[in-house]
Scaffold this active site. Sequence first.
Site, PDB file in Angstrom:
ATOM      1  CD  GLU A  99     -10.049  -2.109   9.948  1.00 39.75           C
ATOM      2  OE1 GLU A  99     -11.670  -2.414  10.567  1.00 39.75           O
ATOM      3  OE2 GLU A  99      -9.526  -3.295  10.226  1.00 39.75           O
TER       4      GLU A  99
ATOM      5  CG  ASP B 222      -5.237  -8.827   6.129  1.00 39.55           C
ATOM      6  OD1 ASP B 222      -4.700  -8.741   5.872  1.00 39.55           O
ATOM      7  OD2 ASP B 222      -6.581  -9.188   6.372  1.00 39.55           O
TER       8      ASP B 222
ATOM      9  CD  GLN C 149       0.295  -8.172  10.882  1.00 43.09           C
ATOM     10  OE1 GLN C 149       0.406  -7.742  11.410  1.00 43.09           O
ATOM     11  NE2 GLN C 149      -0.859  -7.767  10.705  1.00 43.09           N
TER      12      GLN C 149
ATOM     13  NE  ARG D 290     -13.295  -7.368   7.632  1.00 46.62           N
ATOM     14  CZ  ARG D 290     -12.249  -7.988   8.355  1.00 46.62           C
ATOM     15  NH1 ARG D 290     -11.363  -6.157   8.305  1.00 46.62           N
ATOM     16  NH2 ARG D 290     -11.624  -9.107   7.951  1.00 46.62           N
TER      17      ARG D 290
ATOM     18  CE1 TYR E  97      -8.750  -7.840  12.204  1.00 42.83           C
ATOM     19  CE2 TYR E  97      -9.400  -5.525  12.189  1.00 42.83           C
ATOM     20  CZ  TYR E  97      -8.619  -6.201  11.860  1.00 42.83           C
ATOM     21  OH  TYR E  97      -9.529  -6.079   9.877  1.00 42.83           O
TER      22      TYR E  97
ATOM     23  CG  ASN F 189       4.479  -8.299  13.797  1.00 41.04           C
ATOM     24  OD1 ASN F 189       4.991  -7.013  14.319  1.00 41.04           O
ATOM     25  ND2 ASN F 189       4.880  -9.500  13.774  1.00 41.04           N
ATOM     26  CD1 TRP F 190       0.564  -5.161  10.627  1.00 39.56           C
ATOM     27  CD2 TRP F 190       1.157  -3.802   8.671  1.00 39.56           C
ATOM     28  NE1 TRP F 190      -0.213  -4.923   9.460  1.00 39.56           N
ATOM     29  CE2 TRP F 190       0.444  -4.262   9.034  1.00 39.56           C
ATOM     30  CE3 TRP F 190       2.019  -3.104   8.403  1.00 39.56           C
ATOM     31  CZ2 TRP F 190       0.032  -3.408   7.069  1.00 39.56           C
ATOM     32  CZ3 TRP F 190       2.143  -2.338   7.504  1.00 39.56           C
ATOM     33  CH2 TRP F 190       0.475  -2.360   7.197  1.00 39.56           C
ATOM     34  CG  ASP F 191      -1.739  -3.849  14.182  1.00 41.44           C
ATOM     35  OD1 ASP F 191      -2.056  -4.101  13.398  1.00 41.44           O
ATOM     36  OD2 ASP F 191      -3.828  -2.947  13.340  1.00 41.44           O
TER      37      ASP F 191
ATOM     38  CD1 TRP G   5      -6.283  -4.071   3.687  1.00 46.18           C
ATOM     39  CD2 TRP G   5      -4.911  -3.125   3.525  1.00 46.18           C
ATOM     40  NE1 TRP G   5      -5.206  -4.667   4.954  1.00 46.18           N
ATOM     41  CE2 TRP G   5      -4.697  -3.208   4.711  1.00 46.18           C
ATOM     42  CE3 TRP G   5      -3.659  -1.973   2.787  1.00 46.18           C
ATOM     43  CZ2 TRP G   5      -4.225  -2.105   4.710  1.00 46.18           C
ATOM     44  CZ3 TRP G   5      -3.873  -0.981   3.539  1.00 46.18           C
ATOM     45  CH2 TRP G   5      -3.603  -0.993   4.878  1.00 46.18           C
TER      46      TRP G   5
HETATM   47  C1  DGY Z   1      -8.252 -10.104   9.937  1.00 47.62           C
HETATM   48  O1  DGY Z   1      -8.473 -10.660  10.426  1.00 47.62           O
HETATM   49  O2  DGY Z   1      -8.810  -9.167   9.312  1.00 47.62           O
HETATM   50  C2  DGY Z   1      -6.921 -10.093   9.955  1.00 47.62           C
HETATM   51  O3  DGY Z   1      -6.332  -9.247   9.185  1.00 47.62           O
HETATM   52  C3  DGY Z   1      -5.976 -11.351   9.564  1.00 47.62           C
HETATM   53  O4  DGY Z   1      -4.699 -10.515  10.079  1.00 47.62           O
END
Ligand code: DGY
Length: 426
Positions: A396, A167, A105, A200, A33, A38-40, A353
Amino acid sequence: MTASATNDIIARAVEVLKENDQGAYTVPTKGLYPFQWNWDSCLTALGLAHYDEARAWTEIETLFAHQWPDGMVPHIVFHVWNDGYFPGPEVWRTGRPTATSGITQPAVAGFAVRRLFDRARDKTLARERASALLPKIDAWHRWFYETRDPKGEGLVAIIHPWESGRDNSIDWDDAFERVPTEGVEPYIRRDTLHADPAHRPTREQYDRYIWLVQHFRGLGWDNARLHDASPFQVVDPGFNAILIRAAADLADLAQALGDTAIAAANRARAEKGLAAMERLWSDAQGQYLCLDRITGKRIDSASVGGILPAFAAIPTARAQALAATVERLAANARYVVPSHDPGDPRFDAKRYWRGPVWLVVNYMISDGLAAAGHNDAARRITQSSLDLIRESGFAEYYDPLTGEPLGGGRFTWTAAMVIEFLRHAS
Ligand code: DGY
């Protein structure tokens, strides 16, 4: 934990924050990433404040410098060029001066800013920085209720799973079936170069994520149209609870700063939202459930999204039931709070998730449960979180059954939350 063990973990957490610090914003983790999320960022600011308050305010200000004219705060700001992430700016094509994504977000900023303000050592600085952010956060809250709650029900819908932050939650599976995959332009995922593909979302889910992006892009990112035009409209109790908590916190902050109009508007949003949340409560599950706004039906999926409302000022009986649900989950998982109930056949301990534990969610749930007086459940969550860090480092997310670290490593918001847990243990 001894004072020296605590100091050691905090020092390691600060190292992670500094490593991912880009000067005016922090990346969630290098590689996977490489931009601002945003929320991060809002939750990261709480960790930054422990050693640099000015830098903490900057983190949130940088995000809001990229707020859209309609009030939306995008979920990603692409400050720099980097081809290590998909979908990048060339897919979103939102036409913003600095490239951003076109969805939002969880609205955690109002909560974070109030917390920074309340704890500030430098009160003058806090007043100045919070006063400037106040109308921007208020505009974002207004945008939510205007564009994502067009019938004025008091609850907002997400129109893309990425907006929830959760997600690939099992919550979205049925509603996601309605999202077609025809016409998705060819693409190459980058996330699976940085993290184990088994941890993922699937290829099929990615096709649907991208279909929605292309669909919204085709509508010119016009938020007056996107909600009704989306085949995916889900009312997520966790997402709403964060917004409700943020609205209540912003109201208190506005009151302290002397802005009675912003205070009243946000107080009203929070009250209406809390009353509307009752429709999402399930006695059978002992938690809240999502609602599919297109079918009008509740989604029978016991995810952490339905426990997160502990973060808002929900009725006493609901908080008590959520504390009991956390205790029940603790009997089936070595580490709480799993993002999905391990008793559900769809639970997957390692896939993002669909089962793993996330420390940001733990932080918000334990904060709410402690405020409601459920100290045992709150302490259990804090303890699980600290055990995970000691045993598995700043990952993570984590397997709730084994504690195995999953996804990206050296993760910013995990580090920020650990500092919070250690400095303000419930
Ligand atoms: C991702 O790319 O995995 C993100 O969660 C999307 O914001």
